[in-house]
Design a protein around this motif. Structure first.
Motif: not given
Length: 342
Positions: A238-248
């Motif tokens: 979940t943290i990993r997904v948040w990071c991907y979303q945060a860096t779009l």
């Protein structure tokens, strides 16, 4: 009781992984488990019944097979794990002394040790400027997470393990603590414990997140995770997904890949990682460490701050180009080489 030499590869593997469980994190255990699982299965396919049959020729055959399937850095890791496994077998006198010396660990060609993909300083600056200047997203989880990852250079697991109590708004710092008994170990255990000072903008973003946007929940151990979900502490994924979303990149500018944000599938929760320009926590860490070095942060201070040795930083994380190193790190010192007298 059977002699150690009569252990089957599978039994020896089980014993070894069990012994390492007290010395390594859960993530490392999974890595050792998987690497040796492949080796043990290969041994069974080739009718190797006991560890006494291990030999230099057997290791050579396995390495040759895997060399055709793996990148150089991955093969290096697998063979090093096998070498460590054989060293354990030597210690318990299950195999001949010095057999581990016959396990060849291939050298990784320079430049292939790790991926060069990172969150660039330019992209980090654009993203953080967007979050800081947009009240609709300011202080939300994506913003607070990216601020902390970028400015601390911390690993995913370390950030996931933070509690609300670990953030000190007045002292302007976060404290990383090894808590394996409640499912948040640090990679380097007690040696990974440290306090990391934070810039004012980072403190403000995290404070805003805690005040206005954090889920007021506890994890299964009664702790209050700094980053939380409706169910408690988020998983690593979940943290990993948040990071991907945060860096779009489409958050702050037009899509570099020709997509429209309103219709792009990469903006969906489970698809952000597919965007070629989004970045994982590890890639943010790599970019952060490079940025620290480009800012001429002392090497020893950077090492303590991100909890990695200077050798590891130089080899695996510092991804500046030769020109970057010249422009950011050496050019400011050029005047010192002048022959003109003052």
């Amino acid at each position: 009781m059977d002699a150690p030499a009569e252990l089957s590869p599978r039994d020896a593997w089980d014993r070894y992984v069990s012994r390492r469980s007290t010395e390594t994190t859960a993530g490392s255990q999974k890595t050792y488990h998987y690497r040796l699982k492949l080796f043990v299965e290969w041994c069974e396919e080739n009718n190797i019944q006991t560890v006494s049959e291990f030999s230099g020729w057997l290791f050579e055959q396995y390495e040759s097979k895997r060399a055709g399937e793996l990148a150089a850095s991955t093969l290096n890791g697998e063979m090093q794990t096998i070498k460590n496994f054989v060293e354990y077998l030597e210690r318990i006198e299950a195999v001949d002394e010095d057999l581990s010396e016959k396990v060849h660990v291939p050298i990784v060609p320079e430049g292939e040790e790790a991926s060069d993909v990172k969150l660039s300083t330019e992209d980090a600056r654009a993203l953080l400027t967007y979050y800081r200047n947009n009240e609709d997203v300011y202080g939300r989880k994506h913003h607070a997470l990216l601020e902390l990852l970028w400015h601390s250079g911390a690993r995913l697991g370390a950030v996931r393990g933070l509690d609300v109590r670990d953030f000190d708004e007045h002292a302007k710092l976060v404290t990383f603590t090894h808590r394996p008994e409640s499912d948040t170990p640090l990679k380097n255990k007690r040696h990974g414990e440290r306090a990391v000072a934070l810039h004012d903008e980072v403190v403000d973003a995290i404070s805003n997140y805690l005040t206005h946007h954090r889920w007021e929940t506890h994890d299964d151990h009664g702790r209050q995770p700094l980053f939380s979900t409706a169910k408690g502490r988020p998983s690593r994924n979940t943290i990993r997904v948040w990071c991907y979303q945060a860096t779009l990149p489409c958050l702050h500018s037009d899509c570099p890949h020709g997509h429209e944000r309103e219709t792009c599938e990469f903006t969906e929760f489970n698809s952000a990682s597919k965007c070629p320009s989004s970045r994982s926590p590890h890639q943010v860490r790599t970019g952060s460490i490079t940025w620290h070095r480009d800012c001429e942060f002392p090497r020893s201070v950077t090492s303590e701050r991100v909890n990695a040795s200077q050798r590891v930083i130089d080899r695996h994380y510092d991804k500046s180009t030769h020109r970057d190193r010249m422009e950011h790190r050496r050019r400011p010192h050029l005047d010192k080489l002048s022959l003109d007298d003052e």
